[in-house]
Every structure is written in C-alpha cells, then in structure tokens.
Design a protein around this motif. Sequence first.
Motif, PDB file in Angstrom:
ATOM      1  N   PHE A 101      93.125  20.163 -27.310  1.00 22.98           N
ATOM      2  CA  PHE A 101      93.132  19.233 -28.539  1.00 22.98           C
ATOM      3  C   PHE A 101      91.989  18.000 -28.334  1.00 22.98           C
ATOM      4  CE2 PHE A 101      96.756  21.695 -29.401  1.00 22.98           C
ATOM      5  CZ  PHE A 101      96.647  22.053 -30.664  1.00 22.98           C
ATOM      6  N   ALA A 102      91.343  17.857 -27.045  1.00 21.91           N
ATOM      7  CA  ALA A 102      90.832  16.697 -26.895  1.00 21.91           C
ATOM      8  C   ALA A 102      89.239  17.189 -26.757  1.00 21.91           C
ATOM      9  CB  ALA A 102      91.054  16.265 -25.494  1.00 21.91           C
ATOM     10  N   ASP A 103      88.529  15.980 -27.183  1.00 22.25           N
ATOM     11  CA  ASP A 103      87.093  16.084 -27.148  1.00 22.25           C
ATOM     12  C   ASP A 103      86.543  15.100 -26.033  1.00 22.25           C
ATOM     13  OD1 ASP A 103      86.436  16.468 -30.503  1.00 22.25           O
ATOM     14  OD2 ASP A 103      86.947  18.058 -29.010  1.00 22.25           O
ATOM     15  N   TYR A 104      85.531  15.532 -25.122  1.00 24.50           N
ATOM     16  CA  TYR A 104      85.263  14.582 -24.297  1.00 24.50           C
ATOM     17  C   TYR A 104      83.650  14.342 -24.411  1.00 24.50           C
ATOM     18  CZ  TYR A 104      89.655  15.455 -22.047  1.00 24.50           C
ATOM     19  OH  TYR A 104      90.954  15.437 -21.790  1.00 24.50           O
ATOM     20  N   TRP A 105      83.187  13.139 -24.349  1.00 29.01           N
ATOM     21  CA  TRP A 105      81.887  13.003 -24.539  1.00 29.01           C
ATOM     22  C   TRP A 105      81.238  12.152 -23.235  1.00 29.01           C
ATOM     23  CZ3 TRP A 105      79.049  14.203 -29.057  1.00 29.01           C
ATOM     24  CH2 TRP A 105      79.889  14.510 -30.203  1.00 29.01           C
ATOM     25  N   GLY A 106      79.811  12.677 -23.070  1.00 28.18           N
ATOM     26  CA  GLY A 106      79.125  11.897 -22.232  1.00 28.18           C
ATOM     27  C   GLY A 106      78.405  10.513 -22.795  1.00 28.18           C
ATOM     28  N   GLN A 107      77.964   9.848 -21.994  1.00 26.32           N
ATOM     29  CA  GLN A 107      77.328   8.270 -22.371  1.00 26.32           C
ATOM     30  C   GLN A 107      76.006   8.545 -23.408  1.00 26.32           C
ATOM     31  OE1 GLN A 107      76.668   9.260 -19.510  1.00 26.32           O
ATOM     32  NE2 GLN A 107      74.510   9.182 -19.131  1.00 26.32           N
ATOM     33  N   GLY A 108      75.358   9.596 -23.146  1.00 25.01           N
ATOM     34  CA  GLY A 108      74.041   9.957 -23.599  1.00 25.01           C
ATOM     35  C   GLY A 108      73.097   9.639 -22.750  1.00 25.01           C
ATOM     36  N   THR A 109      71.846  10.402 -23.170  1.00 31.59           N
ATOM     37  CA  THR A 109      70.694  10.073 -22.376  1.00 31.59           C
ATOM     38  C   THR A 109      69.498   9.923 -23.123  1.00 31.59           C
ATOM     39  OG1 THR A 109      69.281  10.597 -20.420  1.00 31.59           O
ATOM     40  CG2 THR A 109      70.007  12.426 -21.624  1.00 31.59           C
ATOM     41  N   GLN A 110      68.631   8.978 -23.182  1.00 29.98           N
ATOM     42  CA  GLN A 110      67.427   8.822 -24.227  1.00 29.98           C
ATOM     43  C   GLN A 110      66.296   9.781 -23.884  1.00 29.98           C
ATOM     44  OE1 GLN A 110      67.189   6.250 -26.894  1.00 29.98           O
ATOM     45  NE2 GLN A 110      65.470   7.721 -27.214  1.00 29.98           N
ATOM     46  N   VAL A 111      65.878  10.345 -25.023  1.00 30.96           N
ATOM     47  CA  VAL A 111      64.687  11.185 -25.058  1.00 30.96           C
ATOM     48  C   VAL A 111      63.618  10.594 -25.822  1.00 30.96           C
ATOM     49  CG1 VAL A 111      63.492  13.466 -25.654  1.00 30.96           C
ATOM     50  CG2 VAL A 111      65.831  13.295 -24.169  1.00 30.96           C
ATOM     51  N   THR A 112      62.512  10.185 -25.497  1.00 31.60           N
ATOM     52  CA  THR A 112      61.330   9.669 -26.332  1.00 31.60           C
ATOM     53  C   THR A 112      60.279  10.612 -26.208  1.00 31.60           C
ATOM     54  OG1 THR A 112      62.208   7.557 -26.237  1.00 31.60           O
ATOM     55  CG2 THR A 112      60.107   7.829 -26.957  1.00 31.60           C
ATOM     56  N   VAL A 113      59.671  11.291 -27.273  1.00 33.35           N
ATOM     57  CA  VAL A 113      58.554  12.052 -27.502  1.00 33.35           C
ATOM     58  C   VAL A 113      57.435  11.296 -28.476  1.00 33.35           C
ATOM     59  CG1 VAL A 113      57.597  14.372 -28.139  1.00 33.35           C
ATOM     60  CG2 VAL A 113      59.884  14.114 -27.465  1.00 33.35           C
TER      61      VAL A 113
END
Length: 115
Positions: A101-113
């Motif tokens: 029942f748990a969701d685990y998220w990362g901190q994110g990584t920036q992609v710039t095009v």
Amino acid sequence: QVQLVESGGGLVQPGESLKLTCTASGSIFNSYVMYWYRQAPGKDRELVARITRGSSTNYGDSVKGRFTASRDNAKNTMYLQMNSLKPEDTAVYYCKATIGFADYWGQGTQVTVSS
C-alpha cells in the motif's frame, strides 16, 4: 525502508538522447509496478512510463515510440532511455515504486532540452 535515487539528467540539444537511472537502496523485486513521471514548472505531474515486475511496459502518448523503460530487479535498478528529445520533454523526472500500500518516490533529476 526503500529509498530511490534518480540520476543521469542534464542539458541536451533537441534530437539527442539521455538515459536515466533509478537506483533503490532496498530490493524492488516485490514492487509489482514501477513508474517514471515528469513535471515541468507550473504543470501537472505526467506519467511517462509504467513497468511491471515482469518488465511489461506502457507509455504516455507524448513519449511513445521515443522512450523505453526497463528494470533489472537483481540490481535494484530501473532505467529510462530517452531518444529524439524535444524541448517539450524538459522537466524534472521522478521514479516511483509501489510496494503493497506504499508509494516510494525519488528526489527527481532535471532534464533540459534546449538549442
């Protein structure tokens, strides 16, 4: 406790490619479904890709045919290969694992095009 860390983002020109990696601190074998999401400033979070424990995949319409998700459960790692990148792909990319029942998220990584 599962923790996720994304890496591989950066600045690229239109038409180029990037490969993102999501590494888990704990085992993801019991994660039936994992996801890649992205979010641009001021925009809603958008589903990019979905991948099951058995590596069956689904993709958002905006990336279908250009992006490929994969996972290596033994290495506790998920990937997102991004080809033919467009300026509209610019966003912070997040991985998510659902375990029970748990969701685990990362901190994110920036992609710039950008050209």
